[in-house]
Design an enzyme around this catalytic site. Structure first.
Site: not given
Ligand code: MN
Length: 412
Positions: A124, A129, A194, A235
Site C-alpha cells: 500500500y 493513493h 487497481e 471492502q
C-alpha cells in the site's frame, strides 16, 4: 545493440528487454519463451541449438509450464541466459538464423501464468493513493494513519485467484452495507481495478532470518503489471479491523511477460524523500525506484478505448527493497515464485489516479467516456487494459499489457 530481427526496436519487446514467459502454440505444449518485437522465441528450440550449453541447464526445464524452476537456477544462470539471447540476436552468423522452428508470431500464441505463485502479498506504498483512500474511507483531515510513513503497510493476499491477462473477471457477489439499514447480499455495485506492479521472488530466503534492504534486489527476479481487482462496497463493510478479504481475493490479473530487473537497470531513479527518516533496517543505498510509465484504458462493450489514467511507478514512496526487507525482518521467509504487489500507483494529478474509486472520488465525480456514457465504477462488458513501458533515449523496454473483461455476476 544491432538485432537482426527487424522492427523490434520501437516495441515493448526490443532487444534491450528479453523478458521470460510461458506460451503455447499449435504443436507446442506450454514452454518457456521470450518476446522480441511481435515474435515469440521458443527457448526449448534455442536450447536444442546449443546456445545455452555453457550453462548446463537441463533441457526439460525449458518445457515446463511455469518459470519457477528456471528462476530457481539463480541469477547467475538466468541473467547469462538473457545475455546469450541478446548476443545471438545481434550475431549475424548466429545458428538461430537458419532455424525455421524458432519463432512463432505472438498473435498465434496463447500466454499462460508465468509462475506458480506460492504466496502473494499486497502493499500500500503510494502516498497519493493512501492519502486519497484515507480521505474517502475515513477522515479527510487525517488521511494517513500514524504508521504509514514508518513502515510499508501490506497484507497477505490470495495466490489461488491470480490469473493471466485475457481471462474474464466475473463480477463478485457479497455482503454490503447500505448507508441506512441492515446489510444486504448481491453483486458488487462498486467493482474497481487497481493499477499496480508486481515483483516475483527469484531466490528463497531462510525462515528466521531477514533479507537486508541492500541485498533485497538479489531476491527479485522481475516484474509484471498487476491489476488488483477490488469490490469497494464489499471492502468498505468488511475491512475493519483485519483488512482486505473478499473485496479483493476474487481475482488479480497479471501481464504474461516477466521483465527482469536486469532489463530495468537503465531506468533507475530516486524515490520521493522520506520524511521522517525511516528506521535503520529500511535505509537503503543508491537508486531503488524505477521510471516506468503506466496507463489504464477502459473499453465499453463494442466501443472505443478511453485512456483514463497515466501514472508512473517512480512515484512509489516505499520501494521494492524496503518492502522485501520489511516483509522478512521478523523472520518470515519468501520463496521462488512468490508475488509482491506494489499497491495502487497514483500520482499527484487527478488524471494519474490509479483506481476508479479515486478518479470518480467514490462516485461523486463520474468519469465521462467518449461514447457519452459515464462511469463511477466498472460496468459489465467493460474491458480494462493496463500498459507499462520505460523509455530512455532510443531504449524502450515494456511489459505489454494486462487486459480483462468484466462479465455479469453468476445467477445475479
Ligand atoms: Mn491493492
Amino acid at each position: 545493440m544491432n538485432c537482426w530481427i527487424k522492427g523490434a526496436e520501437d516495441t515493448d519487446f526490443s532487444i534491450h528487454n528479453i523478458p521470460f514467459g510461458i506460451f503455447s502454440a499449435e504443436g507446442r505444449s506450454p514452454r518457456i519463451g521470450t518476446a522480441i518485437g511481435d515474435q515469440v522465441m521458443d527457448l526449448k528450440v534455442a536450447a536444442i541449438l546449443s546456445i545455452f550449453d555453457e550453462l548446463a541447464i537441463p533441457l526439460p526445464i525449458w518445457e515446463e509450464d511455469t518459470l519457477n524452476n528456471f528462476i530457481g537456477l539463480g541469477k547467475a544462470v538466468t541473467s547469462r541466459a538473457r545475455q546469450i539471447i541478446q548476443e545471438e540476436l545481434c550475431n549475424e552468423e548466429s545458428v538461430l538464423r537458419s532455424n525455421d522452428q524458432l519463432f512463432v508470431p505472438m498473435s498465434e500464441c496463447t500466454m499462460h501464468m508465468p509462475v506458480q505463485v506460492g504466496d502473494y502479498t499486497d502493499f500500500y506504498s503510494s502516498i497519493e493513493h493512501a492519502t486519497n483512500v484515507g480521505k474517502l474511507f475515513r477522515d479527510p483531515e487525517n488521511a494517513l494513519l500514524p504508521n504509514w510513513k514508518h513502515l510499508p503497510v501490506g497484507y497477505h493476499g490470495r495466490a489461488s485467484s491470480i490469473i493471466v491477462s485475457g481471462q474474464d473477471i466475473i463480477r463478485p457477489k457479497g455482503q454490503t452495507k447500505p448507508p441506512e439499514g441492515a446489510p444486504v447480499f448481491g453483486p458488487s455495485k462498486r467493482l474497481d481495478y487497481e493499477l499496480e506492479m508486481g515483483f516475483i521472488i527469484g531466490k528463497n530466503s531462510n525462515l528466521g532470518s531477514g533479507v537486508p534492504v541492500n541485498d533485497a534486489e538479489d531476491y527479485i527476479f522481475g516484474k509484471v503489471i498487476f491489476n488488483d481487482w477490488s469490490a469497494r462496497d464489499i471492502q468498505k463493510w468488511e475491512y475493519v479491523p483485519l483488512g482486505p478479504f473478499l473485496g479483493k481475493n476474487f481475482a488479480s490479473s497479471i501481464s504474461p511477460w516477466v521483465v527482469t530487473l536486469d532489463a530495468l537497470e537503465p531506468f533507475r531513479t530516486h524515490g520521493p524523500l522520506q520524511d521522517p527518516a525511516v528506521l535503520p533496517y529500511l535505509q537503503y543505498d543508491g537508486q531503488r525506484n524505477f521510471d516506468i510509465k503506466l496507463e489504464v484504458g477502459i473499453t465499453p462493450d463494442g466501443g472505443q478505448e478511453n485512456i483514463v489514467c497515466r501514472s508512473n511507478f517512480k512515484y512509489m514512496y516505499w520501494n521494492m527493497s524496503q518492502q522485501l526487507a520489511h516483509h522478512t525482518v521478523n523472520g518470515c521467509n519468501v520463496k521462488v515464485g512468490d508475488m509482491m504487489a506494489s499497491g495502487t500507483i497514483s500520482g499527484k494529478d487527478e488524471n494519474s489516479f490509479g483506481s476508479m474509486l479515486e478518479l470518480s472520488w467514490a462516485g461523486k465525480k463520474p468519469v465521462t467516456l467518449n461514447d457519452g456514457s459515464t462511469r463511477s465504477f466498472l460496468a459489465d462488458g467493460d474491458t480494462v487494459t493496463m500498459r507499462a513501458h520505460c523509455q530512455q533515449g532510443n531504449i524502450r523496454v515494456g511489459f505489454g499489457e494486462v487486459r480483462a473483461q468484466i462479465k455479469p455476476a453468476i445467477n445475479a
